[in-house]
Write a protein that holds these residues in place. Structure first.
Motif, PDB file in Angstrom:
ATOM      1  N   TYR A 129       0.833  -1.191   0.000  1.00 47.51           N
ATOM      2  CA  TYR A 129       0.000   0.000   0.000  1.00 47.51           C
ATOM      3  C   TYR A 129       0.870   1.245   0.000  1.00 47.51           C
ATOM      4  O   TYR A 129       1.982   1.239   0.526  1.00 47.51           O
ATOM      5  CB  TYR A 129      -0.879   0.048   1.261  1.00 47.51           C
ATOM      6  N   TYR A 150       0.362   5.533   0.818  1.00 49.02           N
ATOM      7  CA  TYR A 150      -0.557   6.353   1.588  1.00 49.02           C
ATOM      8  C   TYR A 150      -0.273   7.835   1.401  1.00 49.02           C
ATOM      9  O   TYR A 150       0.860   8.241   1.142  1.00 49.02           O
ATOM     10  CB  TYR A 150      -0.389   6.069   3.097  1.00 49.02           C
ATOM     11  N   TYR A 178      -0.946  11.192   3.857  1.00 44.21           N
ATOM     12  CA  TYR A 178      -1.382  11.733   5.131  1.00 44.21           C
ATOM     13  C   TYR A 178      -1.303  13.255   5.074  1.00 44.21           C
ATOM     14  O   TYR A 178      -0.464  13.832   4.388  1.00 44.21           O
ATOM     15  CB  TYR A 178      -0.476  11.249   6.270  1.00 44.21           C
ATOM     16  N   LEU A 209      -5.006  10.341   7.982  1.00 38.43           N
ATOM     17  CA  LEU A 209      -4.951   9.577   6.749  1.00 38.43           C
ATOM     18  C   LEU A 209      -5.954  10.150   5.755  1.00 38.43           C
ATOM     19  O   LEU A 209      -7.146  10.217   6.034  1.00 38.43           O
ATOM     20  CB  LEU A 209      -5.265   8.107   7.019  1.00 38.43           C
ATOM     21  N   TYR A 253      -5.401   6.047   0.516  1.00 38.51           N
ATOM     22  CA  TYR A 253      -4.328   5.100   0.243  1.00 38.51           C
ATOM     23  C   TYR A 253      -4.682   4.380  -1.052  1.00 38.51           C
ATOM     24  O   TYR A 253      -5.838   4.378  -1.500  1.00 38.51           O
ATOM     25  CB  TYR A 253      -4.153   4.105   1.388  1.00 38.51           C
ATOM     26  N   ASN A 289       4.395   1.124   2.878  1.00 41.49           N
ATOM     27  CA  ASN A 289       4.641   0.122   3.919  1.00 41.49           C
ATOM     28  C   ASN A 289       5.867  -0.686   3.524  1.00 41.49           C
ATOM     29  O   ASN A 289       6.101  -0.955   2.351  1.00 41.49           O
ATOM     30  CB  ASN A 289       3.421  -0.766   4.157  1.00 41.49           C
ATOM     31  N   GLN A 341       5.853  -6.531   3.559  1.00 43.30           N
ATOM     32  CA  GLN A 341       4.494  -6.960   3.838  1.00 43.30           C
ATOM     33  C   GLN A 341       4.063  -6.594   5.254  1.00 43.30           C
ATOM     34  O   GLN A 341       2.977  -6.930   5.686  1.00 43.30           O
ATOM     35  CB  GLN A 341       4.396  -8.492   3.678  1.00 43.30           C
ATOM     36  N   GLY A 342       4.929  -5.905   5.966  1.00 40.02           N
ATOM     37  CA  GLY A 342       4.637  -5.639   7.370  1.00 40.02           C
ATOM     38  C   GLY A 342       3.959  -4.315   7.599  1.00 40.02           C
ATOM     39  O   GLY A 342       3.551  -3.632   6.682  1.00 40.02           O
ATOM     40  N   GLY A 343       3.844  -3.927   8.855  1.00 39.27           N
ATOM     41  CA  GLY A 343       3.112  -2.727   9.220  1.00 39.27           C
ATOM     42  C   GLY A 343       3.955  -1.476   9.313  1.00 39.27           C
ATOM     43  O   GLY A 343       3.420  -0.394   9.525  1.00 39.27           O
ATOM     44  N   LYS A 344       5.267  -1.589   9.163  1.00 41.84           N
ATOM     45  CA  LYS A 344       6.116  -0.412   9.283  1.00 41.84           C
ATOM     46  C   LYS A 344       5.911   0.486   8.083  1.00 41.84           C
ATOM     47  O   LYS A 344       5.885   0.019   6.939  1.00 41.84           O
ATOM     48  CB  LYS A 344       7.585  -0.827   9.370  1.00 41.84           C
ATOM     49  N   LEU A 345       5.771   1.780   8.350  1.00 41.44           N
ATOM     50  CA  LEU A 345       5.624   2.756   7.276  1.00 41.44           C
ATOM     51  C   LEU A 345       6.909   3.561   7.127  1.00 41.44           C
ATOM     52  O   LEU A 345       7.541   3.926   8.115  1.00 41.44           O
ATOM     53  CB  LEU A 345       4.467   3.710   7.566  1.00 41.44           C
ATOM     54  N   PHE A 381       8.092   7.117   5.675  1.00 41.07           N
ATOM     55  CA  PHE A 381       7.510   8.395   5.299  1.00 41.07           C
ATOM     56  C   PHE A 381       8.483   9.242   4.493  1.00 41.07           C
ATOM     57  O   PHE A 381       9.698   9.217   4.730  1.00 41.07           O
ATOM     58  CB  PHE A 381       7.119   9.190   6.549  1.00 41.07           C
ATOM     59  N   GLY A 382       7.947  10.023   3.571  1.00 45.77           N
ATOM     60  CA  GLY A 382       8.719  11.078   2.938  1.00 45.77           C
ATOM     61  C   GLY A 382       8.877  12.252   3.894  1.00 45.77           C
ATOM     62  O   GLY A 382       8.338  12.248   5.002  1.00 45.77           O
ATOM     63  N   TYR A 396       2.458   2.192  17.572  1.00 41.68           N
ATOM     64  CA  TYR A 396       3.728   2.685  17.035  1.00 41.68           C
ATOM     65  C   TYR A 396       4.098   4.010  17.707  1.00 41.68           C
ATOM     66  O   TYR A 396       3.232   4.807  18.060  1.00 41.68           O
ATOM     67  CB  TYR A 396       3.600   2.946  15.527  1.00 41.68           C
ATOM     68  N   TYR A 425       6.556   7.364  16.738  1.00 38.31           N
ATOM     69  CA  TYR A 425       7.369   8.050  15.744  1.00 38.31           C
ATOM     70  C   TYR A 425       7.923   9.330  16.349  1.00 38.31           C
ATOM     71  O   TYR A 425       7.330   9.940  17.236  1.00 38.31           O
ATOM     72  CB  TYR A 425       6.537   8.442  14.517  1.00 38.31           C
ATOM     73  N   GLY A 477      10.535  13.896   7.686  1.00 32.14           N
ATOM     74  CA  GLY A 477       9.425  12.960   7.819  1.00 32.14           C
ATOM     75  C   GLY A 477       9.440  12.304   9.179  1.00 32.14           C
ATOM     76  O   GLY A 477      10.238  12.644  10.053  1.00 32.14           O
ATOM     77  N   LEU A 478       8.540  11.358   9.369  1.00 36.71           N
ATOM     78  CA  LEU A 478       8.463  10.647  10.635  1.00 36.71           C
ATOM     79  C   LEU A 478       9.443   9.490  10.631  1.00 36.71           C
ATOM     80  O   LEU A 478       9.590   8.790   9.629  1.00 36.71           O
ATOM     81  CB  LEU A 478       7.040  10.102  10.838  1.00 36.71           C
ATOM     82  N   LEU A 511      10.486   5.950  12.746  1.00 33.27           N
ATOM     83  CA  LEU A 511       9.906   4.968  13.657  1.00 33.27           C
ATOM     84  C   LEU A 511      10.863   4.665  14.801  1.00 33.27           C
ATOM     85  O   LEU A 511      12.023   4.310  14.567  1.00 33.27           O
ATOM     86  CB  LEU A 511       9.578   3.692  12.891  1.00 33.27           C
ATOM     87  N   THR A 557      -1.209  -5.882  11.700  1.00 38.83           N
ATOM     88  CA  THR A 557       0.163  -5.540  11.343  1.00 38.83           C
ATOM     89  C   THR A 557       0.341  -5.364   9.849  1.00 38.83           C
ATOM     90  O   THR A 557       1.425  -5.150   9.378  1.00 38.83           O
ATOM     91  CB  THR A 557       1.122  -6.633  11.838  1.00 38.83           C
ATOM     92  N   GLY A 558      -0.745  -5.465   9.096  1.00 35.37           N
ATOM     93  CA  GLY A 558      -0.659  -5.196   7.667  1.00 35.37           C
ATOM     94  C   GLY A 558      -0.481  -3.718   7.387  1.00 35.37           C
ATOM     95  O   GLY A 558      -0.145  -3.341   6.272  1.00 35.37           O
ATOM     96  N   GLY A 559      -0.669  -2.898   8.421  1.00 39.01           N
ATOM     97  CA  GLY A 559      -0.410  -1.470   8.282  1.00 39.01           C
ATOM     98  C   GLY A 559      -1.386  -0.761   7.397  1.00 39.01           C
ATOM     99  O   GLY A 559      -1.088   0.309   6.881  1.00 39.01           O
ATOM    100  N   GLN A 613      -3.026   3.491   9.654  1.00 42.19           N
ATOM    101  CA  GLN A 613      -2.508   3.868  10.960  1.00 42.19           C
ATOM    102  C   GLN A 613      -3.196   5.161  11.385  1.00 42.19           C
ATOM    103  O   GLN A 613      -3.203   6.138  10.634  1.00 42.19           O
ATOM    104  CB  GLN A 613      -0.984   4.046  10.921  1.00 42.19           C
TER     105      GLN A 613
END
Lengths: 111, 113
Positions: free
Chosen positions: A31, A33, A35, A45, A48, A92, A95-99, A101-102, B33, B35, B42-43, B45, B97-99, B102
């Protein structure tokens, strides 16, 4: 590592369209996104897009995704002064949840 | 109202003191999370947690610690070992956790002098 790049500033006139651009490096992102952050606030958000889509439209917002060039854009139609904010593109990681960011694009809308 | 709360909005500390930032969510989200945001950047983690009693380091975990004893709470401690602690700290949560989405809290601005 993965990286997301955005231009830092954009200035438009009220009523014009705004186009905010973003490039990313992780081709396995599921995905991408957009924001919005208003001064002193958290991130909201906006929209996306799933990586197998080319375009997504949501009222005044249009997201375009060019997977070949790893380029994402956000078009805001009929931009209003209330749209003035910082806009962050994010992907992301794998395949995980960590994003990732720019740096954010500061949009300034002049009356 | 469902959402994420962070308190306080502004926090001031002297150098050498540890400080704990609060993050609470009533969205029944599994993942949370932390940040850090610096001006013009940017942010980044710091830590994230996918489930109670488990958490992983993010990209800039040095000088920070977290705990996840309850699903709805994910406090962040900024220790004296963090060299540049002054920043805007944002907490977020997601369903899984598929993100996919958020949701962010309003942030805490920490100033250390």
């Amino acid at each position: 590592g993965e990286d997301v790049e955005q231009s830092l500033f954009l200035s438009v006139r009220e009523g014009d369209s705004s186009v905010i651009n973003c490039t990313y490096t992780d081709s396995s992102s599921t995905y991408l996104y957009w924001y919005k952050q208003e001064p002193g606030a958290g991130l909201q958000l906006l929209t996306y897009i799933f990586s197998n889509m080319d375009m997504k439209q949501d009222q005044r917002l249009t997201v375009l995704l060019n997977k070949k060039d790893k380029h994402l854009s956000l078009r805001i139609a009929d931009t209003q002064t209330g749209d003035s904010a910082i806009y962050f593109c994010a992907e992301n990681e794998g395949q995980g949840g960590k994003l990732i960011f720019g740096q954010g694009t500061e949009l300034s809308v002049k009356p | 109202d469902g959402g994420i709360t962070q308190s306080p909005k502004y926090l001031f500390r002297k150098e050498g003191q540890n400080v704990t930032l609060s993050c609470e969510q009533n969205l029944n989200h599994d993942a949370m999370y932390w940040y850090r945001q610096d001006p013009g950047q940017g942010l980044r983690l710091i830590y994230y947690s996918q489930i109670v009693n488990d958490f992983q380091k993010g990209d800039i975990a040095e000088g920070y610690s977290v705990s996840r004893e309850k699903k709805e709470s994910f406090p962040l401690t900024v220790t004296s070992a963090q060299k540049n602690p002054t920043a805007f700290y944002l907490c977020a949560s997601s369903v899984g956790t598929g993100g996919l989405e958020q949701y962010f809290g309003p942030g805490t601005r920490l100033t250390v002098t």
